[in-house]
Design a protein around this motif. Sequence first.
Motif, PDB file in Angstrom:
ATOM      1  N   GLU A   1       0.823  -1.193   0.000  1.00  0.00           N
ATOM      2  CA  GLU A   1       0.000   0.000   0.000  1.00  0.00           C
ATOM      3  C   GLU A   1       0.872   1.264   0.000  1.00  0.00           C
ATOM      4  O   GLU A   1       0.593   2.227  -0.720  1.00  0.00           O
ATOM      5  CB  GLU A   1      -0.912   0.020   1.226  1.00  0.00           C
ATOM      6  CG  GLU A   1      -1.775   1.259   1.320  1.00  0.00           C
ATOM      7  CD  GLU A   1      -2.582   1.302   2.603  1.00  0.00           C
ATOM      8  OE1 GLU A   1      -3.475   2.157   2.671  1.00  0.00           O
ATOM      9  OE2 GLU A   1      -2.328   0.509   3.523  1.00  0.00           O
ATOM     10  N   LEU A   2       1.940   1.255   0.786  1.00  0.00           N
ATOM     11  CA  LEU A   2       2.842   2.406   0.822  1.00  0.00           C
ATOM     12  C   LEU A   2       3.520   2.633  -0.533  1.00  0.00           C
ATOM     13  O   LEU A   2       3.697   3.775  -0.962  1.00  0.00           O
ATOM     14  CB  LEU A   2       3.884   2.223   1.921  1.00  0.00           C
ATOM     15  CG  LEU A   2       3.366   2.319   3.351  1.00  0.00           C
ATOM     16  CD1 LEU A   2       4.476   2.007   4.343  1.00  0.00           C
ATOM     17  CD2 LEU A   2       2.785   3.691   3.607  1.00  0.00           C
ATOM     18  N   GLU A   3       3.897   1.559  -1.201  1.00  0.00           N
ATOM     19  CA  GLU A   3       4.517   1.693  -2.521  1.00  0.00           C
ATOM     20  C   GLU A   3       3.522   2.279  -3.525  1.00  0.00           C
ATOM     21  O   GLU A   3       3.876   3.122  -4.345  1.00  0.00           O
ATOM     22  CB  GLU A   3       5.027   0.338  -3.000  1.00  0.00           C
ATOM     23  CG  GLU A   3       6.238  -0.164  -2.221  1.00  0.00           C
ATOM     24  CD  GLU A   3       6.616  -1.592  -2.588  1.00  0.00           C
ATOM     25  OE1 GLU A   3       5.962  -2.176  -3.482  1.00  0.00           O
ATOM     26  OE2 GLU A   3       7.558  -2.107  -1.984  1.00  0.00           O
ATOM     27  N   VAL A   4       2.296   1.841  -3.461  1.00  0.00           N
ATOM     28  CA  VAL A   4       1.267   2.370  -4.358  1.00  0.00           C
ATOM     29  C   VAL A   4       1.023   3.852  -4.068  1.00  0.00           C
ATOM     30  O   VAL A   4       0.836   4.655  -4.980  1.00  0.00           O
ATOM     31  CB  VAL A   4      -0.035   1.542  -4.224  1.00  0.00           C
ATOM     32  CG1 VAL A   4      -1.185   2.212  -4.951  1.00  0.00           C
ATOM     33  CG2 VAL A   4       0.183   0.139  -4.757  1.00  0.00           C
ATOM     34  N   LEU A   5       1.057   4.233  -2.773  1.00  0.00           N
ATOM     35  CA  LEU A   5       0.868   5.639  -2.426  1.00  0.00           C
ATOM     36  C   LEU A   5       1.979   6.511  -3.001  1.00  0.00           C
ATOM     37  O   LEU A   5       1.727   7.617  -3.470  1.00  0.00           O
ATOM     38  CB  LEU A   5       0.807   5.796  -0.904  1.00  0.00           C
ATOM     39  CG  LEU A   5      -0.484   5.373  -0.236  1.00  0.00           C
ATOM     40  CD1 LEU A   5      -0.372   5.515   1.270  1.00  0.00           C
ATOM     41  CD2 LEU A   5      -1.650   6.193  -0.749  1.00  0.00           C
ATOM     42  N   ASP A   6       3.217   6.028  -2.981  1.00  0.00           N
ATOM     43  CA  ASP A   6       4.323   6.781  -3.569  1.00  0.00           C
ATOM     44  C   ASP A   6       4.110   6.986  -5.066  1.00  0.00           C
ATOM     45  O   ASP A   6       4.355   8.074  -5.593  1.00  0.00           O
ATOM     46  CB  ASP A   6       5.654   6.066  -3.327  1.00  0.00           C
ATOM     47  CG  ASP A   6       6.106   6.156  -1.874  1.00  0.00           C
ATOM     48  OD1 ASP A   6       5.648   7.081  -1.169  1.00  0.00           O
ATOM     49  OD2 ASP A   6       6.926   5.304  -1.461  1.00  0.00           O
ATOM     50  N   GLU A   7       3.638   5.959  -5.735  1.00  0.00           N
ATOM     51  CA  GLU A   7       3.363   6.081  -7.171  1.00  0.00           C
ATOM     52  C   GLU A   7       2.254   7.100  -7.426  1.00  0.00           C
ATOM     53  O   GLU A   7       2.342   7.910  -8.350  1.00  0.00           O
ATOM     54  CB  GLU A   7       2.977   4.720  -7.749  1.00  0.00           C
ATOM     55  CG  GLU A   7       4.113   3.719  -7.787  1.00  0.00           C
ATOM     56  CD  GLU A   7       3.656   2.334  -8.221  1.00  0.00           C
ATOM     57  OE1 GLU A   7       2.492   2.190  -8.646  1.00  0.00           O
ATOM     58  OE2 GLU A   7       4.470   1.400  -8.119  1.00  0.00           O
ATOM     59  N   ARG A   8       1.229   7.054  -6.604  1.00  0.00           N
ATOM     60  CA  ARG A   8       0.121   8.011  -6.768  1.00  0.00           C
ATOM     61  C   ARG A   8       0.590   9.442  -6.533  1.00  0.00           C
ATOM     62  O   ARG A   8       0.184  10.363  -7.224  1.00  0.00           O
ATOM     63  CB  ARG A   8      -1.003   7.689  -5.794  1.00  0.00           C
ATOM     64  CG  ARG A   8      -1.852   6.552  -6.225  1.00  0.00           C
ATOM     65  CD  ARG A   8      -3.015   6.456  -5.286  1.00  0.00           C
ATOM     66  NE  ARG A   8      -3.935   5.420  -5.699  1.00  0.00           N
ATOM     67  CZ  ARG A   8      -4.977   5.048  -5.012  1.00  0.00           C
ATOM     68  NH1 ARG A   8      -5.235   5.612  -3.853  1.00  0.00           N
ATOM     69  NH2 ARG A   8      -5.773   4.103  -5.448  1.00  0.00           N
TER      70      ARG A   8
END
Length: 134
Positions: free
Chosen positions: A34-41
């Motif tokens: 989830e944290l990795e996806v947030l960085d991408e967003r």
Amino acid sequence: MEAVLQLESQILSLRMAIREGLTDEENAKLRLQELEVLDERRLEAQQHFECYQAQVSKAFNKKVHPCSFQMGYLILALRKAIVTTHKTKSKFTSKWDGPYVIQEIYTNGAYLIMAEDGLKIGPINGRFLKCYYP
């Protein structure tokens, strides 16, 4: 984008993870994903914002016309920029005062103007001036 939606549906709170039977390691892995996806967003949002700012500045700069005057030009000056103490007598009085002659040119668009009777008016910004055509 579909992978992001799938991850969001898989990420559970601690209470839900216990209820679903996930171990702490599996829950921790889901949280890291989830944290990795947030960085991408965040990166996508930053790129979108920069593109938007470029579009807005391009649209604004289309309408901006730089104006420069030479020494000896006849110009009109905005009345409020020169006289701010007294109010105008009626709504039909002119907003422009002049004509004035440009005496000196300063940096950053400032001009020293002089009235026809020789009275020097202090430095005034070029945005408060416009050309006078007799």
